[in-house]
Design an enzyme around this catalytic site. Structure first.
Site, PDB file in Angstrom:
ATOM      1  N   ASN A 180      28.375  -8.127  -2.116  1.00  0.00           N
ATOM      2  CA  ASN A 180      27.750  -9.221  -1.366  1.00  0.00           C
ATOM      3  C   ASN A 180      27.045 -10.108  -2.393  1.00  0.00           C
ATOM      4  O   ASN A 180      25.974  -9.788  -2.884  1.00  0.00           O
ATOM      5  CB  ASN A 180      26.749  -8.629  -0.364  1.00  0.00           C
ATOM      6  CG  ASN A 180      26.075  -9.703   0.465  1.00  0.00           C
ATOM      7  OD1 ASN A 180      26.231 -10.899   0.204  1.00  0.00           O
ATOM      8  ND2 ASN A 180      25.307  -9.279   1.459  1.00  0.00           N
ATOM      9  N   HIS A 233      26.275 -14.073  10.711  1.00  0.00           N
ATOM     10  CA  HIS A 233      25.959 -12.655  10.969  1.00  0.00           C
ATOM     11  C   HIS A 233      27.076 -11.977  11.771  1.00  0.00           C
ATOM     12  O   HIS A 233      26.840 -10.985  12.466  1.00  0.00           O
ATOM     13  CB  HIS A 233      24.647 -12.493  11.785  1.00  0.00           C
ATOM     14  CG  HIS A 233      23.405 -12.888  11.069  1.00  0.00           C
ATOM     15  ND1 HIS A 233      22.373 -13.540  11.716  1.00  0.00           N
ATOM     16  CD2 HIS A 233      23.000 -12.732   9.785  1.00  0.00           C
ATOM     17  CE1 HIS A 233      21.388 -13.767  10.853  1.00  0.00           C
ATOM     18  NE2 HIS A 233      21.754 -13.290   9.674  1.00  0.00           N
ATOM     19  N   ARG A 284      13.102 -20.954   8.436  1.00  0.00           N
ATOM     20  CA  ARG A 284      13.920 -22.014   9.062  1.00  0.00           C
ATOM     21  C   ARG A 284      13.382 -22.387  10.430  1.00  0.00           C
ATOM     22  O   ARG A 284      12.896 -21.528  11.173  1.00  0.00           O
ATOM     23  CB  ARG A 284      15.373 -21.544   9.227  1.00  0.00           C
ATOM     24  CG  ARG A 284      16.076 -21.353   7.923  1.00  0.00           C
ATOM     25  CD  ARG A 284      17.476 -20.785   8.116  1.00  0.00           C
ATOM     26  NE  ARG A 284      17.727 -19.754   7.117  1.00  0.00           N
ATOM     27  CZ  ARG A 284      18.599 -18.766   7.249  1.00  0.00           C
ATOM     28  NH1 ARG A 284      19.340 -18.656   8.331  1.00  0.00           N
ATOM     29  NH2 ARG A 284      18.743 -17.883   6.289  1.00  0.00           N
ATOM     30  N   GLU A 306      26.254  -3.706   7.594  1.00  0.00           N
ATOM     31  CA  GLU A 306      27.282  -4.685   7.263  1.00  0.00           C
ATOM     32  C   GLU A 306      28.219  -4.176   6.176  1.00  0.00           C
ATOM     33  O   GLU A 306      29.412  -4.460   6.195  1.00  0.00           O
ATOM     34  CB  GLU A 306      26.613  -6.006   6.846  1.00  0.00           C
ATOM     35  CG  GLU A 306      26.078  -6.750   8.060  1.00  0.00           C
ATOM     36  CD  GLU A 306      25.103  -7.863   7.721  1.00  0.00           C
ATOM     37  OE1 GLU A 306      23.977  -7.539   7.291  1.00  0.00           O
ATOM     38  OE2 GLU A 306      25.455  -9.032   7.889  1.00  0.00           O
ATOM     39  N   ARG A 313      31.914  -9.831   0.944  1.00  0.00           N
ATOM     40  CA  ARG A 313      31.345 -10.621   2.037  1.00  0.00           C
ATOM     41  C   ARG A 313      31.491 -12.098   1.670  1.00  0.00           C
ATOM     42  O   ARG A 313      31.091 -12.516   0.580  1.00  0.00           O
ATOM     43  CB  ARG A 313      29.873 -10.284   2.199  1.00  0.00           C
ATOM     44  CG  ARG A 313      29.218 -11.154   3.240  1.00  0.00           C
ATOM     45  CD  ARG A 313      27.716 -11.021   3.215  1.00  0.00           C
ATOM     46  NE  ARG A 313      27.143 -11.902   4.216  1.00  0.00           N
ATOM     47  CZ  ARG A 313      25.991 -12.530   4.064  1.00  0.00           C
ATOM     48  NH1 ARG A 313      25.302 -12.380   2.946  1.00  0.00           N
ATOM     49  NH2 ARG A 313      25.530 -13.298   5.006  1.00  0.00           N
TER      50      ARG A 313
END
Ligand code: ADP
Length: 396
Positions: free
Chosen positions: A7, A179, A240, A384, A90
């Site tokens: 990743n 996601h 965010r 993940e 990923r």
């Protein structure tokens, strides 16, 4: 088989080696500050974590360091690189081109490059990681697993923005969602835990970490999700804004003499929990500050729980019902108090929390709804890396 899962971010690289038969992690670690100075960590299964500052001018040196650690005679978990059977990468943005995972070829790399406009910080870093691995292990098959792919099942009415249609046609401006690997893994595993037929179920997954998103999964497919063209839209996040009136951009440009890029940088990096509280982007810091009486920390948390609950309500309507709500990622998996605050809004739809089970559940699969709750609620830790390893095996 041994699957190396990579990743890669712009200055970091997370890795794991997963045994596909046992699904156990043989080793894992992190390269940080790539291109700056370099910091390396490595932990073999059952062994001690090693950490060191080490120069990493580029991702190639970082990958080389990972391979050296994995095959090191003392603490390595592999005899040689030949024991790496495949690599799963990923990749953040697959645009409309990639609706599922793919074996990496030159054409696939070109495709990922073409989607870089949509994820200028992430896709180029992912490609650098892929190329570094290709350079050092040219004969090992590699698979790209996209964050956006799971959401490609969304219907047009969910992914189309109410803009002049030509912008979708010309530039593919639309909702993509992110996601996806997590939402797919958690919804499927949640269905198993709750004894639901995945292909005939209505599940809402709340992935609540530093980045956060909610997805409506109907009959095993994502039908709506809170992130959009980029990961900026939707929930309040660590730094965010999530959903916001686009007019704020022009207003702030004028009032503060900022450029559009500067305002967007504020929306992405200085807003959310950090911006409102002025304390931190980290939930644990905010809980502590709020308990000590910091009002803005309390407000940031209130806003986060409120908006998450609104999305759950909206997605229950989108699916005309909901069988199961799953909480995952840093906050969702670990924080009983956070889950309780969100679920408090949902008693109208028959959600009843088992308070004791909820407070006890941290980092483990657990049912947290009461037996007579009309909607089942579970905490389901995401994984993940395992999902990427499974996808990699499936494609081989
Ligand atoms: P990301 O992968 O998006 O960086 P994570 O999924 O690791 O984020 O989630 C990080 C967030 O989860 C942090 O804000 C952290 O404070 C929060 N978190 C982790 N554990 C707990 C806990 N036990 N209680 C409350 N918050 C937690």
């Amino acid at each position: 088989m041994n699957i190396l899962v990579i990743n890669c971010g712009s200055s970091s690289l997370k890795y794991q080696v997963i045994d596909s038969e046992t699904e156990l992690v043989k080793a894992k670690g992190l390269c940080e500050r790539i291109g700056i100075d370099g910091h390396f960590s490595y932990k073999p299964e059952g062994g001690i974590k090693e950490e060191a500052d080490a120069p990493m001018p580029s991702h190639t040196e970082a990958v080389q360091m990972v391979l050296d650690a994995l095959t090191n005679a003392k603490t390595g978990v592999l005899k040689s690189l030949d024991e790496i059977d495949a690599i799963g990468h990923r990749v953040v943005h697959g645009g409309e081109k990639f609706t599922g995972s793919v074996l990496i070829t030159d054409e696939v790399i070109r495709g990922i490059e073409e989607e870089s406009d949509l994820a200028p910080l992430h896709n180029p870093a992912n490609i650098i990681g892929i190329n570094a691995c290709r350079q050092l292990m040219p004969n090992v098959p590699m698979v790209a697993v996209f964050d956006t792919a799971f959401h490609q099942s969304m219907p047009k009415k969910a992914y189309t923005y109410a803009l002049p249609y030509e912008y979708y046609e010309k530039y593919k401006v639309r909702r993509y969602g992110f996601h996806g690997t997590s939402h797919s893994f958690v919804s499927r595993h949640g269905a198993e835990l709750a004894h639901l037929d995945y292909g005939n179920s209505k599940i809402i997954v709340c992935h609540l970490g530093n980045g956060a998103s909610v997805t409506a999964v109907k009959n095993g497919e994502s039908i709506d999700t809170s992130m959009g063209l980029t990961p900026l839209e939707g929930l309040v996040m660590g730094t965010r804004t999530g959903d916001i009136d686009a007019s704020v951009v022009e207003y702030l440009c004028k009032k503060e003499g900022l450029t559009v890029e500067e305002v967007l940088n504020i929306f992405n990096k200085k807003s959310g929990l950090a911006g409102v509280s002025g304390v931190s982007s980290d939930f644990r810091d905010l809980f502590s500050a709020s308990e000590e009486g910091d009002e803005r920390a309390g407000l940031a948390l209130d806003m986060f729980f409120y908006r998450t609950a609104k999305y759950i309500g909206a997605y229950a309507a989108a699916m005309n019902g909901v069988d199961l709500i799953c909480f995952t990622a840093g906050l969702g998996e670990n924080s009983g108090p956070a889950r309780a605050r969100i679920l408090d809004y949902l008693t109208f739809m028959g959600v009843k929390v088992d308070q004791e089970a909820n407070m006890a559940a941290s980092g483990v699969d657990a049912r947290i709804s009461a037996d007579d709750s009309r909607v089942m609620v579970y905490a389901v830790p995401t994984n993940e890396e395992l999902a990427i390893a499974r996808e990699t095996i499936a494609l081989l």
